[in-house]
Motif scaffolding. Structure first.
Motif, short mmCIF file in Angstrom:
data_model
loop_
_atom_site.label_atom_id
_atom_site.label_comp_id
_atom_site.label_asym_id
_atom_site.label_seq_id
_atom_site.Cartn_x
_atom_site.Cartn_y
_atom_site.Cartn_z
N ARG A 5 0.83 -1.21 0.00
CA ARG A 5 0.00 0.00 0.00
C ARG A 5 0.87 1.25 0.00
O ARG A 5 0.55 2.24 -0.67
N GLU A 6 1.97 1.22 0.75
CA GLU A 6 2.90 2.35 0.74
C GLU A 6 3.49 2.54 -0.65
O GLU A 6 3.57 3.67 -1.14
N ASP A 7 3.89 1.44 -1.27
CA ASP A 7 4.44 1.52 -2.63
C ASP A 7 3.41 2.07 -3.61
O ASP A 7 3.74 2.88 -4.48
N ALA A 8 2.16 1.64 -3.46
CA ALA A 8 1.10 2.12 -4.35
C ALA A 8 0.89 3.62 -4.18
O ALA A 8 0.71 4.35 -5.16
N LEU A 9 0.92 4.10 -2.94
CA LEU A 9 0.76 5.53 -2.69
C LEU A 9 1.93 6.34 -3.25
O LEU A 9 1.74 7.40 -3.85
N ILE A 10 3.13 5.82 -3.07
CA ILE A 10 4.31 6.50 -3.58
C ILE A 10 4.27 6.55 -5.11
O ILE A 10 4.54 7.58 -5.71
N ASN A 11 3.91 5.44 -5.75
CA ASN A 11 3.81 5.41 -7.20
C ASN A 11 2.72 6.35 -7.70
O ASN A 11 2.90 7.03 -8.72
#
Length: 149
Positions: A5-11
């Motif tokens: 989820r963190e990766d998705a938000l950063i992307n």
């Protein structure tokens, strides 16, 4: 929060930054093309210097957008190197040893690159908007000259 989820938000954040840059690039290019078509049949007059300023600001905006995209790519690469360095020794990551510890050096490079990215992305937008204002001023001056002659 899970790592995915963190990766998705950063992307998502990175993609939104890129979209704004591409949008302003397209707007700058379109503005230049539009302005060129509006005065292609006119003889050069003194008021065209104002027009040249607007075109120049849009060209600077376009250049700044390209530079901002370059720095955004460098930020992504820097982040990848930091993440890779957390899993592997620095020698395996391809970071040359120097007087500073590698994490500190990567942090300094990231900060410098981020500052340059912010400068170019802001300058891109400000030049686009300034060019639009100058172009409107040019039209007003042109209309005033037509009325007075």
């Amino acid at each position: 929060m899970s790592l995915e989820r963190e990766d998705a938000l950063i992307n998502s954040y990175k993609e939104s930054r890129e979209k704004v840059i591409y949008f302003v690039l397209a707007a700058s290019g379109s503005a230049i093309g539009f302005a060129m078509t509006q005065s292609k049949t006119e003889a050069f007059a003194i008021h065209h210097y104002i027009w040249i300023v607007a075109i120049s600001l849009w060209a600077v905006s376009f250049f700044c957008g390209i530079q901002a995209l370059e720095y955004l790519k460098q930020l992504t690469l820097n982040n990848a190197m930091v993440l890779r360095s957390e899993r592997k020794p620095f020698e395996d990551v391809g970071i040359a040893s120097g007087p500073l510890p590698p994490k500190v050096a990567l942090s300094i490079v990231y900060d410098q690159t981020n500052k340059k990215y912010n400068i170019y992305s802001r300058l891109q937008l400000y030049c686009l908007l300034s060019g639009a204002v100058i172009y409107i001023i040019w039209h007003i001056v042109k209309m005033l000259l037509i009325v007075t002659t």
